[in-house]
Write a protein that holds these residues in place. Structure first.
Motif, PDB file in Angstrom:
ATOM      1  N   HIS A  56       0.800  -1.230   0.000  1.00 42.78           N
ATOM      2  CA  HIS A  56       0.000   0.000   0.000  1.00 42.78           C
ATOM      3  C   HIS A  56       0.831   1.277   0.000  1.00 42.78           C
ATOM      4  O   HIS A  56       0.425   2.300   0.534  1.00 42.78           O
ATOM      5  CB  HIS A  56      -1.015   0.001   1.157  1.00 42.78           C
ATOM      6  N   GLU A  57       2.006   1.227  -0.634  1.00 40.17           N
ATOM      7  CA  GLU A  57       2.761   2.444  -0.906  1.00 40.17           C
ATOM      8  C   GLU A  57       2.541   2.831  -2.364  1.00 40.17           C
ATOM      9  O   GLU A  57       2.291   1.984  -3.205  1.00 40.17           O
ATOM     10  CB  GLU A  57       4.265   2.248  -0.651  1.00 40.17           C
ATOM     11  N   GLN A  76      -4.068   4.876   4.473  1.00 40.86           N
ATOM     12  CA  GLN A  76      -4.287   5.858   5.543  1.00 40.86           C
ATOM     13  C   GLN A  76      -5.683   5.717   6.129  1.00 40.86           C
ATOM     14  O   GLN A  76      -5.878   5.893   7.317  1.00 40.86           O
ATOM     15  CB  GLN A  76      -3.975   7.287   5.092  1.00 40.86           C
ATOM     16  N   SER A  77      -6.670   5.344   5.293  1.00 41.88           N
ATOM     17  CA  SER A  77      -8.028   5.185   5.821  1.00 41.88           C
ATOM     18  C   SER A  77      -8.132   3.947   6.709  1.00 41.88           C
ATOM     19  O   SER A  77      -8.872   3.946   7.691  1.00 41.88           O
ATOM     20  CB  SER A  77      -9.055   5.140   4.688  1.00 41.88           C
ATOM     21  N   GLN A  78      -7.373   2.903   6.388  1.00 40.17           N
ATOM     22  CA  GLN A  78      -7.360   1.695   7.209  1.00 40.17           C
ATOM     23  C   GLN A  78      -6.658   1.942   8.543  1.00 40.17           C
ATOM     24  O   GLN A  78      -7.054   1.388   9.571  1.00 40.17           O
ATOM     25  CB  GLN A  78      -6.662   0.547   6.467  1.00 40.17           C
ATOM     26  N   GLU A 121       2.572   5.324  12.768  1.00 41.55           N
ATOM     27  CA  GLU A 121       1.782   4.990  13.950  1.00 41.55           C
ATOM     28  C   GLU A 121       0.461   5.744  13.910  1.00 41.55           C
ATOM     29  O   GLU A 121       0.421   6.944  13.668  1.00 41.55           O
ATOM     30  CB  GLU A 121       2.566   5.372  15.200  1.00 41.55           C
ATOM     31  N   SER A 122      -0.604   4.999  14.151  1.00 46.01           N
ATOM     32  CA  SER A 122      -1.928   5.610  14.240  1.00 46.01           C
ATOM     33  C   SER A 122      -2.485   5.325  15.627  1.00 46.01           C
ATOM     34  O   SER A 122      -1.853   4.640  16.433  1.00 46.01           O
ATOM     35  CB  SER A 122      -2.857   5.023  13.168  1.00 46.01           C
ATOM     36  N   VAL A 123      -3.667   5.837  15.882  1.00 47.37           N
ATOM     37  CA  VAL A 123      -4.295   5.567  17.175  1.00 47.37           C
ATOM     38  C   VAL A 123      -4.631   4.085  17.307  1.00 47.37           C
ATOM     39  O   VAL A 123      -4.792   3.588  18.416  1.00 47.37           O
ATOM     40  CB  VAL A 123      -5.549   6.446  17.395  1.00 47.37           C
ATOM     41  N   LYS A 124      -4.696   3.353  16.177  1.00 48.35           N
ATOM     42  CA  LYS A 124      -5.040   1.942  16.184  1.00 48.35           C
ATOM     43  C   LYS A 124      -3.839   1.009  16.280  1.00 48.35           C
ATOM     44  O   LYS A 124      -3.910  -0.036  16.904  1.00 48.35           O
ATOM     45  CB  LYS A 124      -5.788   1.565  14.899  1.00 48.35           C
ATOM     46  N   GLY A 165     -10.191  -6.975  -3.474  1.00 45.49           N
ATOM     47  CA  GLY A 165     -10.181  -8.326  -2.948  1.00 45.49           C
ATOM     48  C   GLY A 165      -9.913  -8.397  -1.440  1.00 45.49           C
ATOM     49  O   GLY A 165      -9.934  -9.463  -0.849  1.00 45.49           O
ATOM     50  N   LYS A 166      -9.646  -7.257  -0.829  1.00 42.71           N
ATOM     51  CA  LYS A 166      -9.332  -7.219   0.632  1.00 42.71           C
ATOM     52  C   LYS A 166     -10.586  -7.259   1.458  1.00 42.71           C
ATOM     53  O   LYS A 166     -11.593  -6.746   1.149  1.00 42.71           O
ATOM     54  CB  LYS A 166      -8.546  -5.940   0.959  1.00 42.71           C
TER      55      LYS A 166
END
Length: 130
Positions: free
Chosen positions: A14-15, A33-35, A61-64, A129-130
């Motif tokens: 996903h780059e 970024q949305s994931q 790093e995200s909040v998730k 397909g994800k």
């Protein structure tokens, strides 16, 4: 639906990659970024660092969660987006613009390196397909 820009190369990690003369600008896709959700920190590689295709080039790093970032093409890091150190949310706000992560100088033809990645259409089919 996530934005997928035509004319860029995409990796299965996903780059995205954009040829810019002798360099390739790299970031993460709108889908990625949305994931991830709200991004709170980006670890960038050092300028001058040599990377092979698929090498880890930092973390995001995200909040998730914390995820590795992978370099879709090989080369030497010539620029990092230092604005992300103070404003990592730019990756969420503008992943294909102000949210870019690094630029690397490739040994060969930058356009050929990017063309070797997934096209916008192929990446769209991949994430479907994800």
């Amino acid at each position: 639906m996530s934005e997928i820009k035509a004319g860029l190369g995409y990796s299965e990690e996903h780059e995205w990659a954009e040829a810019r003369g002798t360099t390739v600008r790299i970031g993460i896709t709108d889908f990625a970024q949305s994931q991830l959700g709200d991004i709170v920190f980006v670890e960038l590689p050092e300028v001058g660092m040599k990377l092979d295709a698929n090498d880890a080039m930092g973390t995001i790093e995200s909040v998730k969660t914390v995820s590795d970032l992978y370099c879709p093409v090989g080369g030497r890091v010539v620029q990092v987006n230092e604005e992300l150190l103070d404003a990592p949310q730019k990756v969420n706000e503008d992943p294909y613009g102000e949210g870019w992560i690094i630029e690397i100088e490739v040994d060969g033809d930058a356009s050929a390196e990017v063309e070797g990645l997934l096209s916008a259409e192929a990446y769209a089919a991949f994430i479907e397909g994800k």
